[in-house]
Design an enzyme around this catalytic site. Structure first.
Site, PDB file in Angstrom:
ATOM      1  N   GLU A 102      21.412  43.826 106.118  1.00  0.00           N
ATOM      2  CA  GLU A 102      20.746  44.739 107.055  1.00  0.00           C
ATOM      3  C   GLU A 102      21.662  45.969 107.224  1.00  0.00           C
ATOM      4  O   GLU A 102      21.216  47.078 107.477  1.00  0.00           O
ATOM      5  CB  GLU A 102      20.596  44.000 108.399  1.00  0.00           C
ATOM      6  CG  GLU A 102      20.011  44.819 109.510  1.00  0.00           C
ATOM      7  CD  GLU A 102      20.070  44.096 110.861  1.00  0.00           C
ATOM      8  OE1 GLU A 102      19.441  43.035 111.010  1.00  0.00           O
ATOM      9  OE2 GLU A 102      20.754  44.607 111.767  1.00  0.00           O
TER      10      GLU A 102
ATOM     11  N   SER B 172      24.121  41.310 113.200  1.00  0.00           N
ATOM     12  CA  SER B 172      23.555  40.565 112.066  1.00  0.00           C
ATOM     13  C   SER B 172      23.898  41.306 110.790  1.00  0.00           C
ATOM     14  O   SER B 172      23.603  42.498 110.679  1.00  0.00           O
ATOM     15  CB  SER B 172      22.030  40.516 112.153  1.00  0.00           C
ATOM     16  OG  SER B 172      21.616  39.762 113.236  1.00  0.00           O
TER      17      SER B 172
ATOM     18  N   ARG C 227      12.943  45.816 111.122  1.00  0.00           N
ATOM     19  CA  ARG C 227      14.202  46.496 110.786  1.00  0.00           C
ATOM     20  C   ARG C 227      13.980  47.674 109.828  1.00  0.00           C
ATOM     21  O   ARG C 227      14.810  47.927 108.939  1.00  0.00           O
ATOM     22  CB  ARG C 227      15.210  45.512 110.170  1.00  0.00           C
ATOM     23  CG  ARG C 227      15.721  44.451 111.109  1.00  0.00           C
ATOM     24  CD  ARG C 227      16.523  45.053 112.265  1.00  0.00           C
ATOM     25  NE  ARG C 227      17.241  44.027 112.975  1.00  0.00           N
ATOM     26  CZ  ARG C 227      16.714  43.344 113.995  1.00  0.00           C
ATOM     27  NH1 ARG C 227      15.498  43.604 114.423  1.00  0.00           N
ATOM     28  NH2 ARG C 227      17.436  42.431 114.612  1.00  0.00           N
TER      29      ARG C 227
END
Ligand code: EPU
Length: 337
Positions: A332, A236, A163
């Site tokens: 995130e 997410s 990520r």
């Protein structure tokens, strides 16, 4: 290019939270970017907006929001084995994956259903079901804001990680991505390392092909993740935390069923969803902010939650997980404001 003053952004973020910006600039062709860079638009605060599927506005944005609306998928090079595609930043990820599946270009079918635009995909190296977009990106092009120069960076120089990428670290807030090149296989080639995926295909008793894999991923996603066209969320919300192996070993004593994946450097990646779940937060709702009942990594806006309410809620989730397991989980999603 189109410029809108004092624009409401509720329709431009998938969390569906209200926030105003001083100015929304929609870029319709790449040729407009030099003009934009010279025009002083970047002297005040600015934000490059993709599909708005990875951000949470917690305040109005006093500056310019820049949105790329460029579209187009071109074949740059093709052999019997593979194809190189160049895709404009404003193309939706969904239409790109559909295009690849229809043409039997292998490599992104596991990433079906991820919201957002192609230009955003390298920034956080989107990933799902055993594939990360770094596996198929060959280069990324765009403009640096600080130097006003254009760039093309090859995959190996993108500093891709879980990520993460150079666009989120060294060059954070200093790039307008305009095009992404992908190298995809024309030979049948699947990634079936994610346990549930093979199981889903076996359960359906269907042939192993690109359409069936994409359909299986879609079913797995639909069972666990909300439909962002119906419910406000950003996929997410938290990253899976990466911890030293001794921390993981200690936690294993507390949670025998702990899910972890070994990563480089004597570390392990834990499943934040499992920790939130075991902290008793799955399905918990406060006002219109809550944890999705089928996947604890996802925070949802059930209706009219503000960005601040969602922030207060996610901080509570972080605290619960920390109190119970001593693990810090980090968003995130980018928090704007
Ligand atoms: N788990 C629970 N409870 C939950 C959720 C998960 O116990 O509520 C456990 C699962 O049983 C499983 C483990 O945690 O053993 C991992 O769960 P899952 O395979 O669903 O994946 P994840 O780690 O929760 C990541 C990505 C998703 C991606 C899936 C599938 C991150 C932050 N998220 O989720 O990406 O779709 O893997 O590959 O890495 C996104 O980024 O928006 C996203 C949806």
């Amino acid at each position: 290019m189109k410029i809108f003053e004092n624009q409401q952004l509720i329709e431009f973020n998938t969390f569906k939270v209200p926030a105003l910006c001083d100015r929304l600039i929609q870029v319709e062709s790449e040729g407009e970017i030099p003009q934009l860079l010279q025009g002083g638009f970047f002297d005040a605060p600015y934000l490059i907006l993709g599909g708005g599927s990875n951000m949470l506005f917690v305040a109005d944005f006093h500056g310019s929001v820049i949105q790329m609306l460029t579209r187009g998928i071109s074949v740059i090079e093709e052999s019997e084995e593979s194809v190189c595609l160049e895709v404009a930043a404003g193309e939706t990820w969904e239409s790109f994956v559909d295009f690849c599946a229809k043409n039997h270009y292998y490599g992104v079918e596991n990433l079906i259903g991820i919201p957002g635009l192609v230009g955003s995909c390298p920034v956080q190296n989107i990933g799902a079901y055993g594939v990360e977009v770094k596996d198929v990106i060959s280069s990324v092009s765009g403009w640096r804001i600080s130097t006003k120069n254009n760039f093309e960076v090859a995959n190996k120089d993108c500093k891709f990680g879980y990520r993460s990428s150079i666009f989120k670290t060294d060059w954070k807030n200093d790039v307008i991505i305009t095009r992404v090149r992908f190298q995809l296989s024309k030979k049948e080639h699947f990634t079936l390392t994610y346990q549930g995926l093979m199981k889903e295909i076996e359960n359906q008793n269907v042939t192993l092909n690109i359409e069936n894999i994409a359909a299986a991923v879609k079913r797995i996603r639909d069972a666990k993740l909300p439909d962002i066209t119906k419910i406000g969320c950003a996929g997410s919300f938290f990253k899976n935390p990466i911890v030293d192996n001794f921390v993981k070993d200690k936690l294993l004593q507390q949670i025998p069923q702990l899910v972890y994946y070994p990563v480089d450097g004597g570390k392990s990646k834990l499943a934040a969803g499992q920790l939130i779940d075991l902290a008793g937060m799955k399905g918990v709702r406060e006002g219109d902010a809550g944890i999705y009942p089928f996947q604890a990594l996802v925070i949802v806006n059930y209706g009219h939650a503000s960005g601040c309410e969602i922030r207060a809620f996610y901080q509570k989730v972080q605290l619960k997980v920390y109190e119970k397991f001593g693990i810090s989980i980090e968003p995130e999603v980018n928090i704007i404001g």
